[in-house]
Design a protein around this motif. Structure first.
Motif, PDB file in Angstrom:
ATOM      1  N   HIS A  28       0.843  -1.210   0.000  1.00  0.00           N
ATOM      2  CA  HIS A  28       0.000   0.000   0.000  1.00  0.00           C
ATOM      3  C   HIS A  28       0.872   1.251   0.000  1.00  0.00           C
ATOM      4  CE1 HIS A  28      -4.074  -1.779   1.448  1.00  0.00           C
ATOM      5  NE2 HIS A  28      -3.403  -2.654   0.733  1.00  0.00           N
ATOM      6  N   ASP A  29       1.903   1.264   0.831  1.00  0.00           N
ATOM      7  CA  ASP A  29       2.797   2.424   0.903  1.00  0.00           C
ATOM      8  C   ASP A  29       3.508   2.657  -0.425  1.00  0.00           C
ATOM      9  OD1 ASP A  29       2.063   2.745   3.559  1.00  0.00           O
ATOM     10  OD2 ASP A  29       3.896   1.836   4.362  1.00  0.00           O
ATOM     11  N   LYS A  30       3.959   1.577  -1.044  1.00  0.00           N
ATOM     12  CA  LYS A  30       4.665   1.695  -2.331  1.00  0.00           C
ATOM     13  C   LYS A  30       3.719   2.152  -3.431  1.00  0.00           C
ATOM     14  CE  LYS A  30       8.351  -1.572  -1.286  1.00  0.00           C
ATOM     15  NZ  LYS A  30       9.032  -2.828  -1.674  1.00  0.00           N
ATOM     16  N   VAL A  31       2.467   1.682  -3.396  1.00  0.00           N
ATOM     17  CA  VAL A  31       1.487   2.126  -4.383  1.00  0.00           C
ATOM     18  C   VAL A  31       1.224   3.619  -4.229  1.00  0.00           C
ATOM     19  CG1 VAL A  31      -0.960   1.982  -5.044  1.00  0.00           C
ATOM     20  CG2 VAL A  31       0.398  -0.097  -4.806  1.00  0.00           C
ATOM     21  N   LEU A  32       1.118   4.096  -3.014  1.00  0.00           N
ATOM     22  CA  LEU A  32       0.907   5.527  -2.799  1.00  0.00           C
ATOM     23  C   LEU A  32       2.076   6.326  -3.360  1.00  0.00           C
ATOM     24  CD1 LEU A  32      -0.838   7.784  -1.759  1.00  0.00           C
ATOM     25  CD2 LEU A  32       0.172   7.454   0.511  1.00  0.00           C
ATOM     26  N   ASP A  33       3.306   5.850  -3.163  1.00  0.00           N
ATOM     27  CA  ASP A  33       4.471   6.525  -3.741  1.00  0.00           C
ATOM     28  C   ASP A  33       4.405   6.531  -5.263  1.00  0.00           C
ATOM     29  OD1 ASP A  33       5.507   7.037  -1.207  1.00  0.00           O
ATOM     30  OD2 ASP A  33       6.863   5.308  -1.240  1.00  0.00           O
ATOM     31  N   ARG A  52       3.401  -5.631  -8.008  1.00  0.00           N
ATOM     32  CA  ARG A  52       2.615  -6.718  -7.450  1.00  0.00           C
ATOM     33  C   ARG A  52       3.074  -8.069  -7.976  1.00  0.00           C
ATOM     34  NH1 ARG A  52      -0.667 -10.440  -8.567  1.00  0.00           N
ATOM     35  NH2 ARG A  52      -0.590  -9.918 -10.765  1.00  0.00           N
ATOM     36  N   ALA A  53       3.282  -8.156  -9.282  1.00  0.00           N
ATOM     37  CA  ALA A  53       3.664  -9.423  -9.898  1.00  0.00           C
ATOM     38  C   ALA A  53       5.037  -9.896  -9.428  1.00  0.00           C
ATOM     39  CB  ALA A  53       3.638  -9.291 -11.418  1.00  0.00           C
ATOM     40  N   LYS A  54       5.955  -8.970  -9.238  1.00  0.00           N
ATOM     41  CA  LYS A  54       7.328  -9.332  -8.854  1.00  0.00           C
ATOM     42  C   LYS A  54       7.491  -9.593  -7.358  1.00  0.00           C
ATOM     43  CE  LYS A  54       9.715  -6.859 -12.535  1.00  0.00           C
ATOM     44  NZ  LYS A  54      10.580  -5.710 -12.842  1.00  0.00           N
ATOM     45  N   GLU A  55       6.906  -8.726  -6.534  1.00  0.00           N
ATOM     46  CA  GLU A  55       7.184  -8.775  -5.098  1.00  0.00           C
ATOM     47  C   GLU A  55       6.009  -9.208  -4.222  1.00  0.00           C
ATOM     48  OE1 GLU A  55       9.241  -5.325  -3.589  1.00  0.00           O
ATOM     49  OE2 GLU A  55      10.067  -4.887  -5.581  1.00  0.00           O
ATOM     50  N   TYR A  56       4.785  -9.087  -4.736  1.00  0.00           N
ATOM     51  CA  TYR A  56       3.600  -9.368  -3.922  1.00  0.00           C
ATOM     52  C   TYR A  56       2.582 -10.190  -4.706  1.00  0.00           C
ATOM     53  CZ  TYR A  56       5.667  -5.468  -1.370  1.00  0.00           C
ATOM     54  OH  TYR A  56       6.533  -4.638  -0.707  1.00  0.00           O
ATOM     55  N   HIS A  66      -7.798  -1.665  -7.732  1.00  0.00           N
ATOM     56  CA  HIS A  66      -8.725  -0.847  -6.932  1.00  0.00           C
ATOM     57  C   HIS A  66      -7.948   0.050  -5.965  1.00  0.00           C
ATOM     58  CE1 HIS A  66     -12.535  -2.394  -8.323  1.00  0.00           C
ATOM     59  NE2 HIS A  66     -12.092  -3.640  -8.192  1.00  0.00           N
ATOM     60  N   LEU A  67      -6.890  -0.489  -5.397  1.00  0.00           N
ATOM     61  CA  LEU A  67      -6.057   0.309  -4.500  1.00  0.00           C
ATOM     62  C   LEU A  67      -5.449   1.493  -5.239  1.00  0.00           C
ATOM     63  CD1 LEU A  67      -4.617   0.784  -1.785  1.00  0.00           C
ATOM     64  CD2 LEU A  67      -2.829  -0.779  -2.590  1.00  0.00           C
ATOM     65  N   VAL A  68      -4.976   1.261  -6.460  1.00  0.00           N
ATOM     66  CA  VAL A  68      -4.418   2.351  -7.263  1.00  0.00           C
ATOM     67  C   VAL A  68      -5.493   3.404  -7.517  1.00  0.00           C
ATOM     68  CG1 VAL A  68      -3.444   2.997  -9.496  1.00  0.00           C
ATOM     69  CG2 VAL A  68      -2.640   0.924  -8.358  1.00  0.00           C
ATOM     70  N   GLY A  69      -6.673   2.965  -7.931  1.00  0.00           N
ATOM     71  CA  GLY A  69      -7.752   3.918  -8.206  1.00  0.00           C
ATOM     72  C   GLY A  69      -8.151   4.726  -6.991  1.00  0.00           C
ATOM     73  N   ASP A  70      -8.302   4.050  -5.870  1.00  0.00           N
ATOM     74  CA  ASP A  70      -8.656   4.747  -4.631  1.00  0.00           C
ATOM     75  C   ASP A  70      -7.556   5.712  -4.205  1.00  0.00           C
ATOM     76  OD1 ASP A  70     -11.024   3.316  -4.594  1.00  0.00           O
ATOM     77  OD2 ASP A  70     -10.361   1.918  -3.022  1.00  0.00           O
ATOM     78  N   SER A  71      -6.312   5.260  -4.297  1.00  0.00           N
ATOM     79  CA  SER A  71      -5.179   6.108  -3.911  1.00  0.00           C
ATOM     80  C   SER A  71      -5.078   7.307  -4.837  1.00  0.00           C
ATOM     81  CB  SER A  71      -3.878   5.314  -3.941  1.00  0.00           C
ATOM     82  OG  SER A  71      -3.916   4.257  -3.015  1.00  0.00           O
ATOM     83  N   TRP A  72      -5.301   7.063  -6.130  1.00  0.00           N
ATOM     84  CA  TRP A  72      -5.242   8.146  -7.126  1.00  0.00           C
ATOM     85  C   TRP A  72      -6.299   9.209  -6.802  1.00  0.00           C
ATOM     86  CZ3 TRP A  72      -1.895   9.138 -11.035  1.00  0.00           C
ATOM     87  CH2 TRP A  72      -2.236  10.160 -11.908  1.00  0.00           C
ATOM     88  N   ASN A  73      -7.520   8.764  -6.582  1.00  0.00           N
ATOM     89  CA  ASN A  73      -8.603   9.715  -6.294  1.00  0.00           C
ATOM     90  C   ASN A  73      -8.358  10.466  -4.991  1.00  0.00           C
ATOM     91  OD1 ASN A  73      -9.996   9.030  -8.620  1.00  0.00           O
ATOM     92  ND2 ASN A  73     -11.164   7.423  -7.595  1.00  0.00           N
ATOM     93  N   GLU A  74      -7.867   9.773  -3.990  1.00  0.00           N
ATOM     94  CA  GLU A  74      -7.617  10.414  -2.705  1.00  0.00           C
ATOM     95  C   GLU A  74      -6.486  11.440  -2.804  1.00  0.00           C
ATOM     96  OE1 GLU A  74      -6.090   9.052   1.667  1.00  0.00           O
ATOM     97  OE2 GLU A  74      -7.554   7.761   0.668  1.00  0.00           O
ATOM     98  N   PHE A  75      -5.402  11.064  -3.497  1.00  0.00           N
ATOM     99  CA  PHE A  75      -4.249  11.952  -3.564  1.00  0.00           C
ATOM    100  C   PHE A  75      -4.466  13.112  -4.541  1.00  0.00           C
ATOM    101  CE2 PHE A  75      -0.080  13.305  -5.164  1.00  0.00           C
ATOM    102  CZ  PHE A  75       0.508  13.679  -3.971  1.00  0.00           C
ATOM    103  N   TRP A  76      -4.887  12.797  -5.759  1.00  0.00           N
ATOM    104  CA  TRP A  76      -5.004  13.822  -6.788  1.00  0.00           C
ATOM    105  C   TRP A  76      -6.342  14.536  -6.770  1.00  0.00           C
ATOM    106  CZ3 TRP A  76      -0.746  15.576  -8.656  1.00  0.00           C
ATOM    107  CH2 TRP A  76       0.356  14.735  -8.788  1.00  0.00           C
ATOM    108  N   GLY A  77      -7.333  14.009  -6.085  1.00  0.00           N
ATOM    109  CA  GLY A  77      -8.653  14.643  -6.031  1.00  0.00           C
ATOM    110  C   GLY A  77      -8.615  16.053  -5.476  1.00  0.00           C
ATOM    111  N   GLY A  78      -7.751  16.307  -4.550  1.00  0.00           N
ATOM    112  CA  GLY A  78      -7.622  17.618  -3.947  1.00  0.00           C
ATOM    113  C   GLY A  78      -7.028  18.663  -4.879  1.00  0.00           C
ATOM    114  N   TYR A  79      -6.366  18.204  -5.960  1.00  0.00           N
ATOM    115  CA  TYR A  79      -5.717  19.132  -6.887  1.00  0.00           C
ATOM    116  C   TYR A  79      -6.609  19.509  -8.061  1.00  0.00           C
ATOM    117  CZ  TYR A  79      -1.435  18.149  -4.363  1.00  0.00           C
ATOM    118  OH  TYR A  79      -0.487  18.032  -3.386  1.00  0.00           O
TER     119      TYR A  79
END
Length: 81
Positions: A28-33, A52-56, A66-79
């Motif tokens: 999750h932390d790496k996806v947010l980065d 995900r394929a290589k390490e998880y 879904h995590l990417v989409g949620d993280s994207w909306n949460e992070f970039w939604g404010g901009y």
């Protein structure tokens, strides 16, 4: 003896469960980065899928997207205006 054996087995199961939860949190932390550094959601999805394929590989592909989409909306939604 049986009680000790059962306790040790439960302890091992909980240890593995905690390990998996730690790995999921790392993902999750790496996806947010990745999301923070990406210019488009498709770029973030591609990088997250490679990670995900290589390490998880135990993380479901759809859950990762879904995590990417949620993280994207949460992070970039404010901009977005």
């Amino acid at each position: 003896f049986v009680v000790i054996l059962i306790y040790k087995m439960k302890e091992r199961e909980m240890g593995m469960s905690g390990y998996i939860l730690d790995l999921e949190e790392q993902f999750h932390d790496k996806v947010l980065d990745i999301v923070k550094e990406s210019e488009a959601i498709e770029e973030a999805e591609g990088q997250a899928e490679e990670l995900r394929a290589k390490e998880y590989p135990f993380i479901d592909r759809d859950d990762a997207l879904h995590l990417v989409g949620d993280s994207w909306n949460e992070f970039w939604g404010g901009y977005l205006v």
